[in-house]
Design an enzyme around this catalytic site. Structure first.
Site, short mmCIF file in Angstrom:
data_model
loop_
_atom_site.label_atom_id
_atom_site.label_comp_id
_atom_site.label_asym_id
_atom_site.label_seq_id
_atom_site.Cartn_x
_atom_site.Cartn_y
_atom_site.Cartn_z
CD1 TRP A 41 -2.76 1.73 0.84
CD2 TRP A 41 -1.25 2.35 2.36
NE1 TRP A 41 -3.11 2.98 1.30
CE2 TRP A 41 -2.20 3.39 2.23
CE3 TRP A 41 -0.20 2.52 3.27
CZ2 TRP A 41 -2.14 4.56 2.97
CZ3 TRP A 41 -0.13 3.69 4.00
CH2 TRP A 41 -1.09 4.70 3.84
CG HIS A 42 3.50 2.25 3.17
ND1 HIS A 42 2.98 1.19 3.86
CD2 HIS A 42 3.44 3.31 4.02
CE1 HIS A 42 2.64 1.57 5.07
NE2 HIS A 42 2.90 2.86 5.19
N GLY A 43 3.56 1.84 -1.56
CA GLY A 43 4.13 2.20 -2.85
C GLY A 43 4.45 1.00 -3.71
CG PHE A 57 3.19 6.56 1.37
CD1 PHE A 57 4.03 6.05 0.41
CD2 PHE A 57 3.70 6.92 2.60
CE1 PHE A 57 5.38 5.89 0.68
CE2 PHE A 57 5.05 6.75 2.87
CZ PHE A 57 5.89 6.25 1.91
#
Length: 477
Positions: free
Chosen positions: A325-327, A477
């Site tokens: 989810w962060h990248g 993000f």
């Protein structure tokens, strides 16, 4: 629009004054705050307002479709499809190029003549956060946590509300939407606490996080081969303090701004580096995200039901997806895998203790055992931050290899950065009720003196800050 700027200061003064002027006209107030939120977001790039508006309109229509289903099976299918559309949009913007790279690399290894093109898109600021808010609304409707769909105007304000729009905290629909229908009472606003949160957040971001970034962290992570092990170690500690100060500053400011407008946001950080286990760390770090992942991903996967293997699997899936989810980068996947793996290890150790010693709950460590657990947890978290911060796996590997160069004298660390690292870490062990204590003391100060103190604090923070204002880390993000 960045919080610690003159533009935002003027923007908020106008919003604050007009929002309270409209307090006796609820619909006008909602419309005004929604419009202000769109101005706030469009300040970055007005074209992405269509994405924000489209996401809101889709979730509004999907919510009505979900509640109109006559059978549980129909409602489940409707919410599943609506959540899938939200995630598909998020995946398109964040992971299209990552997927193309992965497919091309795999094709090269297998000798296949397959090549996908790249879109080179700019990831819209805050897309993960407003997507998560939309999913929260749909799932809360499906579960009955919300009794009925929100009006379109209320949903627009919930998804776009500017304090938390681009970097959190993630506020549940069931927590925020009922507040829209309440008429805020100025006498109930804890203004002193709000000012303390905002001033503290400005100091953490503008002074601590920015100095750590510009004077230590950025240079060492950009070219770790130039530095010895001690510089690398202190840069790792520095990034741990930087990301904490940077992100907790944003959410503290957001909580304070929302409070001044009459809205209550949940706490998002609670001294995470004093944790004695990784499980405790995730109860203290980015609380709104960890609880969101627990309630909307981990529990639907089965949680701790289905036996030990299923429990371990669900932990790993949750943390892997939390990392991704962060990248769109393998470094985030590794970061999530490391956290998931350690949570599984803690689970297995506790389960083994239960079998061998009959202790079905993890013991409450005291004395030197508690200290050792805190030190071990902190260093594990710092180790994983290396992958989180490094832009590539190659750079992360070079950074780790540099820990063998203990014969190289440190050149990157300054007395100021060392003081900021030590001071920030020490703050993690202050009394948990410190904010309430300070608030109680400040409330006794006469209002004119309090106003002067707030103004002086802002001036001093700006005077002590390095040149420029770096974007908040979690904007990406």
């Amino acid at each position: 629009m960045l919080f610690p700027t003159l533009n935002f200061g003027l923007f908020f003064l106008i919003v604050f004054a007009l929002a309270w002027a409209l307090v006796r006209w609820p619909q006008g107030r909602i419309a005004f705050l929604s419009a202000a939120s769109y101005v706030f977001y469009g300040w970055w790039d007005w074209r992405y307002l269509f994405l924000l508006g489209g996401s809101t309109l889709f979730n509004y229509l999907a919510g009505h479709i979900i509640v109109r289903q006559e059978t549980p099976r129909g409602a489940k299918l409707a919410v599943s499809l609506a959540v899938a559309v939200n995630l598909a949009v998020l995946a398109f913007f964040k992971y299209a190029d990552f997927t193309s790279h992965a497919v091309n690399d795999t094709a090269t290894v297998l000798g296949l003549p397959v090549r996908l093109g790249f879109l080179d898109m700019v990831v819209p600021v805050g897309i993960s956060f407003f997507t998560f808010h939309g999913i929260s609304y749909l799932v809360d409707l499906y579960r009955g946590t919300l009794r009925r769909p929100a009006s379109l105007m209320n949903l627009v304000l919930y998804i776009s509300f500017f304090p938390q729009l681009v970097a959190g905290p993630i506020v549940r629909a069931s927590h925020f939407l009922p507040q829209i229908g309440e008429r805020p009472n100025p006498d109930d606003i804890r203004a002193t606490r709000a000012y303390l949160l905002i001033i503290g957040g400005l100091f953490k971001k503008v002074v601590v996080a920015n100095y750590l970034a510009t004077d230590l962290v950025d240079a060492v992570f950009m070219d770790p081969d130039r530095y010895g092990a001690l510089d690398l170690l202190l840069a790792t500690y520095g990034y741990a303090m930087q990301i904490y100060c940077d992100f907790s500053a944003y959410t503290d400011i957001a909580i304070g701004l929302a409070a001044l407008l009459g809205f209550r946001f949940p706490q998002n950080f609670n001294q995470p580096y004093r944790s004695g286990s990784l499980q405790e760390f995730w109860r203290r770090w980015h609380i709104s995200l960890s609880s969101w992942l627990r309630d909307y991903l981990y529990i639907p996967l089965g949680g701790n039901r289905g036996g030990l293997w299923a429990h371990c699997r669900n932990l790993m899936i949750t943390m892997l997806l939390g990392g991704l989810w962060h990248g769109a980068n393998w470094t985030f996947v590794i970061w999530g895998a490391l956290h998931g793996g350690m949570l599984v290890v803690e689970l297995l150790v506790n389960r083994l203790r239960a079998i061998t010693l009959g202790e079905w709950e993890a013991p409450r460590l005291r004395g030197w055992r508690r200290v050792a657990a805190i030190v071990a947890t902190f260093h594990f978290v710092c180790f994983t931050w290396i992958f989180f911060r490094a832009p590539t796996l190659d750079l992360a590997g070079r950074f780790l290899a540099g820990f063998g160069r203990w014969d190289v004298l440190p050149t990157a660390v300054t007395p100021l950065t060392l003081l900021l690292i030590i001071g920030t870490l020490a703050s993690q062990f202050l009394p948990g009720d410190r904010l309430a204590r300070v608030e109680d003391w400040v409330r006794r100060v006469p209002l004119p003196a309090m106003g002067a103190a707030v103004g002086l604090a802002v001036v001093l923070i700006q005077a002590c800050a390095p040149e420029g204002v770096a974007p908040f880390i979690y904007f990406q993000f």
